[in-house]
Design an enzyme around this catalytic site. Structure first.
Site, PDB file in Angstrom:
ATOM      1  CG  HIS A 160      69.835 131.943  36.938  1.00 43.27           C
ATOM      2  ND1 HIS A 160      68.593 132.276  37.467  1.00 43.27           N
ATOM      3  CD2 HIS A 160      69.873 132.553  35.724  1.00 43.27           C
ATOM      4  CE1 HIS A 160      67.937 133.036  36.622  1.00 43.27           C
ATOM      5  NE2 HIS A 160      68.683 133.225  35.551  1.00 43.27           N
ATOM      6  CG  ASP A 220      67.663 131.320  40.734  1.00 44.35           C
ATOM      7  OD1 ASP A 220      68.893 131.428  40.871  1.00 44.35           O
ATOM      8  OD2 ASP A 220      67.058 131.676  39.711  1.00 44.35           O
ATOM      9  CB  SER A 312      67.426 136.120  34.932  1.00 44.68           C
ATOM     10  OG  SER A 312      67.079 135.121  34.017  1.00 44.68           O
TER      11      SER A 312
END
Length: 475
Positions: A160, A220, A312
């Protein structure tokens, strides 16, 4: 205000020069209207083989680009590909990039006592300046080892982080190593932090799982090769000079009872978060089951490490004594300093491994186990390739001759007498090895590449002194 953008240095079409010949001793500075430097000086050592570099984040409405060409240097041509302009919300102070000192107050620096058992693993974790169409931001990732133990500069982060990214964007991604406080307390100024970085990357594989609703349908992951294939020796040598660490991993679907997350919240200095309860197997958004590990953080001596935007893609480690391994990469969650009891979700290494799809571009396994050993765990290492990239560098690659190049069928590789040729591998720009016929002698190999498609390839030349990577054009 902040302006930045990729800078392309173009070689005149009428000349053929090596990188060192082409740039000689020229260098580039970025100055504000007072003539003060607001960026590190760029020299020929910063030039990548595709010619692009990212000027990163510089303060000022008016900036000057200064090209200095000492007497005798060849002429250069500069092309500005784009300028990013940020007008608010950057946390930016003079001569500093966004991120420094902007994370929440409960975060724990990685060099507090909480990080004592993780001093190797932290060296593989990098702050990433992400460039996507029309925007920039922060993520975190980690260098990862592979079963070939050849120092391939693979870095693992989250899919992402790269939504809608282009190849040109990836050329401008920047990876900061050792961006951390030297002790437990936050420093009062950034100083020389943020000066150890490498620029640019190539996409290798990804989970390709961001749906139109924004939910994650798989685990992801996003695996990239730092630098370009043609500049691998430069990239690896730079990483070694930074004392970087290729982290190990565990691709078994085994719930870890304790461990840490190491990350750069809001692009700030490197932090550490601890968990002491066994992680749970969950889905992200309820699409596919058992794609993620869910964890809850605990209070420690110097704070309550959680995660934030910018964390992230950061690695989740299990605890394995002196050599812990990555078991997941951060997708997201709800933990904050004010809500420290909330959970975070990490895409599983076991799902990354081979569950996102049947193609090698959707798996980690073909890249982290290129020899098909069947291993599902591997330890980390400071120098998995035992120096094999050090013997041959960009200043003495003239030990190899490749001709004709471009070619439509036959290719000859010759080395000087003091360097022994052991093997060659031809790969395409995705890293896939080409099946080609060749004949070999002590310092010469002849390849027949008539069966491969037209385009640009990388020839990896193995010698008794190290590796050389050269571009090959099939016409």
């Amino acid at each position: 205000m902040i302006s930045s953008g990729p800078l392309t240095i173009i070689q005149p079409a009428s000349s053929v020069w090596t990188t060192k010949d082409m740039y000689d001793n020229s260098y580039i500075n970025v100055l504000n209207s007072k003539g003060e430097k607001v960026h590190l000086t760029y020299t020929s050592d910063d030039v990548l083989d595709h010619g692009q570099q990212n000027l990163s984040l510089c303060e000022g409405d008016n900036l000057m680009l200064e090209l200095v060409e000492p007497s005798g240097s060849r002429s250069s041509v500069l092309e500005m590909d784009q300028i990013m302009y940020a007008y608010r919300g950057t946390g930016f102070t003079k001569n500093k990039e966004k991120g420094f000192g902007t994370s929440e107050s409960c975060q724990v620096n990685v060099n507090c006592s909480e990080g004592n058992d993780w001093q190797d693993e932290k060296r593989g974790v990098a702050r990433i300046l992400v460039v996507i169409p029309g925007a920039q931001g922060w993520c975190t990732g980690s260098l990862v080892n592979n079963t070939r133990l050849d120092c391939t500069p693979y870095l693992l982060t989250a899919m992402h982080c790269a939504e809608d990214v282009t190849t040109s964007n990836l050329n401008s991604w920047r990876f900061y190593f050792n961006y951390e406080a030297t002790g437990c307390s936050n420093p009062s100024s950034e100083g020389l932090l943020g000066t150890k970085y490498t620029t640019g990357c190539v996409k290798i594989a990804a989970s390709e799982d961001i749906s139109s609703s924004g939910n994650l349908t798989k685990s992801d992951f996003y695996l990239i090769h730092l630098g370009s294939f043609g500049s691998s020796y430069q990239t690896v040598n730079r990483l070694k000079s930074y004392n970087a660490y290729w982290n190990g991993w565990d691709a078994n679907n085994t719930a870890s009872p304790r461990g840490v997350g190491i990350h750069h919240p809001d692009g700030d200095l490197k932090k550490i978060s601890h968990y002491t309860a066994t992680v749970s197997s969950v889905s992200y958004g309820g699409v596919n089951p058992n794609t993620h590990w869910m964890t809850t953080w605990v209070s420690t001596t110097n704070g309550f490490g959680v995660t934030e935007p910018g964390s992230s893609g950061s690695p989740l480690f299990n605890f394995n004594g002196g050599n812990s391994r990555i078991v997941g990469t951060l997708s997201g969650g709800s933990s904050t300093c004010n809500f420290s009891d909330k959970t975070d979700l990490y895409g599983k290494m076991s799902y990354h491994w081979a569950s996102a799809g049947s193609s090698s571009s959707l798996q980690l396994k073909p890249w982290l186990d290129p020899e098909s050993t069947g291993l599902t765990t591997i330890d980390g290492s400071s120098d998995p390739c035992l120096g094999q990239w050090l013997a041959l560098d960009k200043n003495n690659v003239d030990v190899v001759s490749i001709f004709p190049n471009p070619t439509s069928d036959k290719l000859t590789v010759e080395l000087t007498d003091n360097v022994l040729l052991t093997d060659v591998v031809l790969i395409d720009l995705t890293g896939k090895e080409m099946d080609v016929e060749f004949s070999k002698s002590t310092n010469k190999i002849e390849l027949n590449i008539s069966n491969v498609s037209k385009g640009l390839y990388q020839l990896i030349i193995h010698t008794n002194q190290g590796k050389i990577v050269k571009n090959i054009l099939k016409n």
